[in-house]
Design a protein around this motif. Sequence first.
Motif, short mmCIF file in Angstrom:
data_model
loop_
_atom_site.label_atom_id
_atom_site.label_comp_id
_atom_site.label_asym_id
_atom_site.label_seq_id
_atom_site.Cartn_x
_atom_site.Cartn_y
_atom_site.Cartn_z
N ILE A 227 -19.41 21.08 -61.11
CA ILE A 227 -18.64 20.95 -62.36
C ILE A 227 -18.37 22.33 -62.96
N LEU A 228 -19.38 23.21 -62.93
CA LEU A 228 -19.20 24.57 -63.46
C LEU A 228 -18.15 25.33 -62.66
N LEU A 229 -18.22 25.21 -61.32
CA LEU A 229 -17.25 25.90 -60.47
C LEU A 229 -15.84 25.40 -60.73
N ALA A 230 -15.69 24.08 -60.86
CA ALA A 230 -14.37 23.51 -61.14
C ALA A 230 -13.86 23.95 -62.51
N SER A 231 -14.77 24.15 -63.46
CA SER A 231 -14.37 24.58 -64.79
C SER A 231 -13.91 26.04 -64.81
N LEU A 232 -14.59 26.86 -64.01
CA LEU A 232 -14.27 28.29 -63.99
C LEU A 232 -13.17 28.63 -62.99
N LEU A 233 -13.21 27.97 -61.83
CA LEU A 233 -12.25 28.27 -60.76
C LEU A 233 -11.63 26.97 -60.24
N PRO A 234 -10.83 26.31 -61.04
CA PRO A 234 -10.21 25.06 -60.58
C PRO A 234 -9.14 25.33 -59.52
N VAL A 235 -8.89 24.33 -58.70
CA VAL A 235 -7.83 24.43 -57.70
C VAL A 235 -6.48 24.36 -58.41
N ARG A 236 -5.59 25.28 -58.07
CA ARG A 236 -4.30 25.34 -58.73
C ARG A 236 -3.18 25.53 -57.70
N GLY A 237 -1.97 25.21 -58.12
CA GLY A 237 -0.77 25.55 -57.38
C GLY A 237 -0.74 25.05 -55.95
N ALA A 238 -0.39 25.99 -55.04
CA ALA A 238 -0.21 25.63 -53.63
C ALA A 238 -1.50 25.21 -52.96
N ALA A 239 -2.65 25.55 -53.56
CA ALA A 239 -3.93 25.19 -52.95
C ALA A 239 -4.29 23.72 -53.19
N VAL A 240 -3.60 23.06 -54.13
CA VAL A 240 -3.95 21.67 -54.47
C VAL A 240 -3.79 20.71 -53.29
N PRO A 241 -2.63 20.71 -52.59
CA PRO A 241 -2.51 19.78 -51.45
C PRO A 241 -3.56 20.04 -50.36
N VAL A 242 -3.88 21.30 -50.14
CA VAL A 242 -4.90 21.63 -49.14
C VAL A 242 -6.26 21.08 -49.56
#
Length: 322
Positions: free
Chosen positions: A18-33
């Motif tokens: 949860i902490l990792l997702a809060s600080l470094l969420p998946v964004r942009g082109a990385a989402v489908p991957v």
Amino acid sequence: MLSRIFPDRFVPVLLGTILLASLLPVRGAAVPVAQGLSTAAIVSLFFLNGVRLPRDEVLHGIRNWKLQAGAFAFCFGVMALFGLGAQAATAPFLPATLALGFLFLGILPSTVQSATAASSLAGGNVAASVVAAALLNLSGVALSPLLFAALAGSAGEIHGEAVLRIVSILLLPFIAGQFAQRWLRPWVLAHRGLATLMDRSAIAIAVYVAFSAAVVAGIWQLLDGREIAVVGIAVALLLALSFGGAWVLGRLLRLPPDRITLLFSSAQKSIAVGAPLAATLFAPAIAGMVLVPILVYHMAQLILSAWIAPALRTRSTGVVLE
């Protein structure tokens, strides 16, 4: 010191996710991957569950109809009503999708590994725990979405695409694992540590991807300290009702020593099913919000179970549990 605060090692893993997702969420082109990786992890999780679930033990365990019926009724009946009540009680104070998460929590099946471990630590019937939790999980793959659709109203509508995803990502891998059991089960049992690591990695990936989408959608801007406190209070009340209710039901059904099995098999709820199911039923941003109650409940139940199991063992070394 850490083991005293977090008796189950998966608790800090979930907190870290949860902490990792809060600080470094998946964004942009990385989402489908990331979503593709999450889907692959979920498929492997349910395939391994299919490999592990022993059909002969399930058939034998079904004969203990009083225990199995009690666990089934409490897990999917009583707990679903508790979840529906928690949704109604928190709706005035929480965003609608977050309050919906309490109903989602209520319709999920039990855990398998942690319920069995807690039952063993408490001196309960381990074989019965494995069978009860396994049957609940097997039933939950099909029953949980139907219960959610029935109780959630328009918010629980399940469309054809969601049904297809449930079948292809959850059900078919499990069936394939059952067919591959003859060849793969000895290897999986001989490498339990690796199999557990794969399980927990798959859950962590699913939680990370779902919670990342919620973070990008602004979950921490939508929630303030008051709302987080409401979630914590509601989860604490649910824990008291679920563990207390299952314990009372075991006494009413006169189940000792299977009363301990009923407690941990029906009052616990599975993030291993919850995270993949949320990913199939909801859009990513919604899934992360819906998962908040089950994430909090899951971590709290692991800590609570690890604390009360030794006390139950001490108590059960006498004669009959009262």
